[in-house]
Write a protein that holds these residues in place. Sequence first.
Motif, short mmCIF file in Angstrom:
data_model
loop_
_atom_site.label_atom_id
_atom_site.label_comp_id
_atom_site.label_asym_id
_atom_site.label_seq_id
_atom_site.Cartn_x
_atom_site.Cartn_y
_atom_site.Cartn_z
N UNK A 131 11.81 6.66 -5.30
CA UNK A 131 12.20 6.53 -3.90
C UNK A 131 12.35 5.10 -3.44
N UNK A 132 12.57 4.17 -4.38
CA UNK A 132 12.61 2.75 -4.02
C UNK A 132 13.72 2.41 -3.03
N UNK A 133 14.76 3.21 -2.96
CA UNK A 133 15.87 2.95 -2.04
C UNK A 133 15.52 3.19 -0.58
N UNK A 134 14.37 3.78 -0.30
CA UNK A 134 13.99 4.07 1.09
C UNK A 134 13.29 2.88 1.75
N UNK A 135 13.22 1.77 1.07
CA UNK A 135 12.62 0.55 1.60
C UNK A 135 13.03 -0.60 0.71
N UNK A 136 12.31 -1.69 0.81
CA UNK A 136 12.59 -2.79 -0.10
C UNK A 136 11.27 -3.30 -0.66
N UNK A 137 11.33 -3.83 -1.85
CA UNK A 137 10.13 -4.36 -2.49
C UNK A 137 10.15 -4.12 -3.98
N UNK A 138 8.97 -4.18 -4.56
CA UNK A 138 8.86 -4.02 -6.01
C UNK A 138 7.51 -3.43 -6.37
N UNK A 139 7.41 -3.01 -7.62
CA UNK A 139 6.18 -2.43 -8.12
C UNK A 139 6.12 -2.62 -9.63
N UNK A 140 4.95 -2.88 -10.16
CA UNK A 140 4.71 -2.94 -11.60
C UNK A 140 3.45 -2.16 -11.93
N UNK A 141 3.47 -1.49 -13.06
CA UNK A 141 2.30 -0.78 -13.57
C UNK A 141 1.89 -1.45 -14.87
N UNK A 142 0.60 -1.73 -14.98
CA UNK A 142 0.06 -2.46 -16.13
C UNK A 142 -0.88 -1.53 -16.91
#
Length: 138
Positions: free
Chosen positions: A40-51
């Motif tokens: 759902x990343x298109x519903x806002x702006x930003x980023x995410x990473x999983x480690x």
Amino acid sequence: MKIPSLLSATFVAAAQAQTLCDQYGYYSANGYEINNNLWGKGSGSGSQCTYVNSVSSGGISWRTTWNWSGGDNNVKSYANSGLIVSNAKLVSQINSIPTSASWSYSNTNIRADVAYDLFTAADPNHSHSSGDYELMIW
């Protein structure tokens, strides 16, 4: 900037094994899988990473960091891990599903949840990320 962390583990190890920042970043090892899943990343702006911190036959340790803005009422992602069950069984053949999990958030000003999903299907070879029936515990 909000940078919460989620930790799901049966143990924590010192070395980081893998970094997943792509929309559907995926990693599997020792019978476990991890998906960054930014569906759902298109519903806002930003980023995410999983480690991925560590994976063994006894469990998995991972964390997710993100920085999202906009679309406050819309889900951006579903970072998840799972046990890959290769020997399909009927539900009636399962006596128990021992599970342990722990998590924490490093920020209290967030909208997030943690859920436990179990998928079942009539076809024993169904996709392990979906099925005919889903049991979700929030």
